[in-house]
Design a protein around this motif. Structure first.
Motif, mmCIF file in Angstrom:
data_model
loop_
_atom_site.group_PDB
_atom_site.id
_atom_site.type_symbol
_atom_site.label_atom_id
_atom_site.label_comp_id
_atom_site.label_asym_id
_atom_site.label_seq_id
_atom_site.Cartn_x
_atom_site.Cartn_y
_atom_site.Cartn_z
ATOM 1 N N THR A 194 -0.911 14.858 1.474
ATOM 2 C CA THR A 194 -1.880 15.308 0.483
ATOM 3 C C THR A 194 -2.698 16.421 1.104
ATOM 4 N N ALA A 195 -2.690 17.586 0.489
ATOM 5 C CA ALA A 195 -3.517 18.675 1.014
ATOM 6 C C ALA A 195 -4.868 18.629 0.331
ATOM 7 N N LEU A 196 -5.913 18.751 1.141
ATOM 8 C CA LEU A 196 -7.262 18.945 0.597
ATOM 9 C C LEU A 196 -7.524 20.430 0.730
ATOM 10 N N PHE A 197 -7.583 21.091 -0.400
ATOM 11 C CA PHE A 197 -7.613 22.547 -0.386
ATOM 12 C C PHE A 197 -8.919 23.014 -1.007
ATOM 13 N N GLY A 198 -9.626 23.869 -0.304
ATOM 14 C CA GLY A 198 -10.876 24.361 -0.857
ATOM 15 C C GLY A 198 -11.593 25.242 0.137
ATOM 16 N N PRO A 199 -12.617 25.945 -0.317
ATOM 17 C CA PRO A 199 -13.319 26.887 0.559
ATOM 18 C C PRO A 199 -14.122 26.167 1.656
ATOM 19 N N SER A 200 -14.547 26.942 2.659
ATOM 20 C CA SER A 200 -15.386 26.385 3.719
ATOM 21 C C SER A 200 -16.656 25.803 3.122
ATOM 22 N N GLY A 201 -17.099 24.693 3.678
ATOM 23 C CA GLY A 201 -18.343 24.096 3.210
ATOM 24 C C GLY A 201 -18.190 23.287 1.940
ATOM 25 N N ALA A 202 -16.935 23.064 1.495
ATOM 26 C CA ALA A 202 -16.731 22.330 0.247
ATOM 27 C C ALA A 202 -16.845 20.819 0.432
ATOM 28 N N GLY A 203 -16.829 20.377 1.682
ATOM 29 C CA GLY A 203 -16.940 18.937 1.927
ATOM 30 C C GLY A 203 -15.649 18.317 2.430
ATOM 31 N N LYS A 204 -14.678 19.163 2.802
ATOM 32 C CA LYS A 204 -13.388 18.638 3.237
ATOM 33 C C LYS A 204 -13.529 17.810 4.519
ATOM 34 N N THR A 205 -14.213 18.396 5.505
ATOM 35 C CA THR A 205 -14.371 17.708 6.782
ATOM 36 C C THR A 205 -15.177 16.422 6.615
ATOM 37 N N THR A 206 -16.226 16.497 5.791
ATOM 38 C CA THR A 206 -17.048 15.306 5.563
ATOM 39 C C THR A 206 -16.202 14.171 4.982
ATOM 40 N N LEU A 207 -15.347 14.510 4.028
ATOM 41 C CA LEU A 207 -14.503 13.485 3.426
ATOM 42 C C LEU A 207 -13.611 12.835 4.487
ATOM 43 N N LEU A 208 -12.998 13.651 5.348
ATOM 44 C CA LEU A 208 -12.145 13.081 6.398
ATOM 45 C C LEU A 208 -12.949 12.184 7.331
ATOM 46 N N LYS A 209 -14.165 12.626 7.664
ATOM 47 C CA LYS A 209 -14.977 11.829 8.587
ATOM 48 C C LYS A 209 -15.374 10.490 7.974
ATOM 49 N N TRP A 265 -3.534 28.767 1.662
ATOM 50 C CA TRP A 265 -2.549 28.325 0.668
ATOM 51 C C TRP A 265 -1.142 28.308 1.251
ATOM 52 N N ASP A 266 -0.808 29.281 2.124
ATOM 53 C CA ASP A 266 0.570 29.325 2.641
ATOM 54 C C ASP A 266 0.880 28.122 3.527
ATOM 55 N N GLU A 267 -0.151 27.532 4.191
ATOM 56 C CA GLU A 267 0.085 26.291 4.935
ATOM 57 C C GLU A 267 0.291 25.126 3.970
ATOM 58 N N VAL A 268 -0.537 25.109 2.937
ATOM 59 C CA VAL A 268 -0.480 24.013 1.975
ATOM 60 C C VAL A 268 0.919 23.907 1.364
ATOM 61 N N ILE A 269 1.473 25.057 0.935
ATOM 62 C CA ILE A 269 2.771 24.989 0.259
ATOM 63 C C ILE A 269 3.896 24.619 1.210
ATOM 64 N N GLN A 270 3.696 24.834 2.498
ATOM 65 C CA GLN A 270 4.774 24.514 3.427
ATOM 66 C C GLN A 270 4.839 23.031 3.746
ATOM 67 N N LEU A 271 3.750 22.315 3.479
ATOM 68 C CA LEU A 271 3.683 20.937 3.956
ATOM 69 C C LEU A 271 3.367 19.926 2.855
ATOM 70 N N ALA A 272 2.531 20.310 1.909
ATOM 71 C CA ALA A 272 1.954 19.312 1.011
ATOM 72 C C ALA A 272 2.915 18.858 -0.072
ATOM 73 N N VAL A 313 -3.183 13.359 5.309
ATOM 74 C CA VAL A 313 -4.078 14.266 4.597
ATOM 75 C C VAL A 313 -4.208 15.527 5.450
ATOM 76 N N TYR A 314 -3.997 16.660 4.805
ATOM 77 C CA TYR A 314 -4.008 17.924 5.525
ATOM 78 C C TYR A 314 -5.066 18.819 4.898
ATOM 79 N N VAL A 315 -6.119 19.092 5.666
ATOM 80 C CA VAL A 315 -7.191 19.931 5.151
ATOM 81 C C VAL A 315 -6.918 21.387 5.497
ATOM 82 N N SER A 316 -7.037 22.262 4.528
ATOM 83 C CA SER A 316 -6.793 23.667 4.808
ATOM 84 C C SER A 316 -7.441 24.535 3.749
ATOM 85 N N HIS A 317 -7.770 25.773 4.120
ATOM 86 C CA HIS A 317 -8.088 26.719 3.068
ATOM 87 C C HIS A 317 -7.041 27.840 3.027
#
Lengths: 364, 228
Positions: A30-45, A196-203, A190-194
């Motif tokens: 599952t890719a968590l995709f979104g801009p910096s500061g969107a809360g991705k890291t917080t969710l993982l933590k 898109w080219d990483e997301v499509i290769q893995l998610a 869960v793969y956090v990224s902003h």
């Protein structure tokens, strides 16, 4: 079935970091995709148990292993079996790579297990085992960190922009290794990224997060066929096509893949006939021709339709539809005029394709 | 000479016990001071650093008052143990713990603050509980700090004079330590013996400082250059 469901509100002081519901699929990445500061890291933590109870409201419930977080309860991170890999240095600096791996192996959780030799092979660590983390390059350190997380047999693997600090070659190596892990282990990731080219290769699934909220959650295929979504600037550079293995041509060392009614040849891969294969198509590796060219060094020509045209500073970005999927070509404005391209027009695309679960990046 | 050996024994026992007790109780305290977000640390850190800047006689004076049976602490001690703290080895040890505390916890706070939180988080997710992390990560990563803190505490306790004079007095085999003995020899113009003690302390302190220097030059493998 979902692996985990969470309803969370996380605050730091009076600043809300996260306020969302989250559901994680049991299979695939599952890719968590979104801009910096969107809360991705917080969710993982929060999922890993690293955010103290006093900052968190809500619950995290694992469908197999029970409650991880609730109003009254916080399960310690060391009891959750959640592997976590971040962007920066996290290997223990006072011990070697091998000792880092055995540290994790001695404390294994009850998730899918890999042997020491397997992780060393998958992540190419053979020559690095006796080194100390400071003597590793960024890519080597990140491979070792992923290997350490996996040998720990986690029930869930969380990756927080693990490739962000790496160059292209190192990223490609790791993406190939992760694709291999994905196909060999029944491990939710869960793969956090902003990127898109990483997301499509893995998610396999994509959850988009903005301002601390999951705003969209879909299978990857639903997003890669959504024109409005993929014609946004940063998502044009590369695309993937979902194909199936038709068969192998061992004499020519090629594998034939099918995309709808069309076929694509790539350098031979190990997947069995019928297996799903993801092809990465970079926009710069696509050229357009009005008629199929009979003799060309490019093996693959796909019949497509022009789905969308975007002019941008003398170049034209052409979105091509092929068997219900999309990829892009970047051509000059002059080529666009010569080909008289219009939306809806049939066109042939010559592509170089990389099959992502092959042992190495190869051109077709 | 026998007298001096007894004095040396008392000094080493005092410095050794002080270092040992501070290692056991000062280490968790330093960890709390280095890592806690609590507002309490804002008061505790300067309070515990006070012995660094106060004249030793000031601390000695207050300790002497506290030890006296007229005061709550001294009275309670007398009640529990049946002996007075003032002019006893136990009193001297308590005093040493107070005035050597900052020499132990300051280097430890620095060492603990240098451990990246990400490493501890990584160890947690790998399944290491608190005590496991302490033994396998925190202690080895703060090895330099521990050795420096221990050496500083030991040598500082060995050399303290003002407080010892106030609360310990000069009882051979009980509270007579090297720095006091040295003072006595000088007062009685016994320069030969004074030289012996003074030179001995200089030599010992020099060895200790060289040891600290040597440790600080990164023997723990934290410097990649040193490992290649």
């Amino acid at each position: 079935m979902s692996f985990l469901t969470a309803v969370l509100a996380v605050k730091q002081g009076s600043k809300p970091l996260l306020d969302t519901a989250f559901e994680l699929e049991e299979r695939g990445v599952t890719a968590l995709f979104g801009p910096s500061g969107a809360g991705k890291t917080t969710l993982l933590k929060v999922l890993a148990g690293l955010i103290p109870k006093r900052h968190t409201l809500g619950s995290v419930i694992n469908s197999k292993h029970g409650v991880w977080e609730s109003e009254q309860f916080h399960l310690a991170p060391d009891k959750r079996g959640v592997g976590l890999v971040f962007q920066h240095q996290q290997l223990f600096p006072h011990i070697t790579v091998a000792e880092n791996l055995t540290y994790a192996q001695k404390r294994q959780h009850d998730g899918p297990k890999l042997s020491f030799d397997d992780v060393v092979t998958i992540f190419g660590l053979g020559s690095l085992l006796t080194r100390y983390p400071q003597a590793l390059s960024g890519g080597e350190a990140q491979r070792a960190a992923l290997a350490r997380a996996l040998i720990n047999a986690p029930r869930l693997l969380l990756m927080d922009e693990p490739l962000a600090a790496l160059d292209w070659a190192a990223r490609t190596e790791i993406l190939i290794a992760l694709n291999q892990i994905k196909s060999e282990l029944q491990l939710p990731m869960v793969y956090v990224s902003h990127q898109w080219d990483e997301v499509i290769q893995l998610a396999d699934h994509v959850q988009m997060i903005e301002h601390g909220q999951i705003i969209r959650s879909e299978p990857l295929a639903a997003l890669t066929t959504d024109i409005d979504f993929i014609t946004q600037e940063q998502r044009l550079a590369s695309a993937i096509l979902m194909t199936k293995v038709l068969g192998h041509l061992p004499q020519e060392r090629l594998t034939e893949l099918t995309l709808g009614d069309q076929s694509i040849l790539v350098p031979m891969i190990t997947a069995k006939p019928g297996a799903d294969v993801r092809l990465l198509i970079r926009m710069l590796d696509v050229s357009l021709v009005a008629e199929p060219v009979a003799r060309s060094s490019i093996l693959n020509t796909l019949a497509c339709r022009v789905a969308h045209i975007k002019d941008h500073e003398g170049v034209a970005l052409i979105l091509l539809a092929c068997e219900g999927q999309f990829f892009n070509a970047r051509i000059t404005g002059r080529s666009k005029r010569l080909l008289e391209l219009k939306v809806g027009q049939p066109i042939f695309a010559q592509i170089k394709a990389t099959a992502l679960n092959s042992p190495g990046p190869q051109d077709g | 000479m026998d007298q001096d050996l007894i004095t040396l024994g008392t000094s080493i026992r005092l410095a050794g016990l002080t270092t040992l007790i501070l290692a056991v109780f000062g280490t968790p305290l330093a960890w709390w001071l280095a890592r806690s977000q609590s507002a309490l640390t804002a008061i505790c850190i300067p309070l515990l650093a006070l012995p660094l800047v106060l004249p030793p006689t000031v601390i000695g004076f207050y300790l002497l008052l506290a030890f006296s049976p007229q005061h709550f602490f001294g009275a309670a001690w007398l009640n529990w143990f049946g002996t007075s703290l003032a002019f006893s080895f136990e009193g001297l040890l308590l005093g040493s713990l107070v005035y050597s505390l900052p020499f132990y916890i300051q280097p430890m706070i620095v060492a603990f603050k240098e451990i990246p939180a990400a490493l501890l988080d990584a160890a947690s997710t790998l399944g290491a509980g608190w005590f496991d992390r302490f033994l396998t990560l925190i202690l080895p990563l703060s090895k330099n700090g521990l050795l420096i803190a221990g050496t500083l505490t030991f040598t500082h306790t060995l050399g303290e004079f003002g407080i010892v004079l106030m609360i310990g007095g000069n009882i051979p085999g009980e509270t007579r330590v090297l720095s006091i003995a040295l003072f006595d020899y000088v007062e009685t113009l016994n320069y030969d013996k004074a030289h012996l003690l003074a030179a001995g302390l200089v030599g010992f302190s020099l060895v200790a400082m060289i040891l600290i220097q040597w440790i600080a030059k990164d023997r723990a493998g934290l410097n990649p250059e040193a490992r290649r």
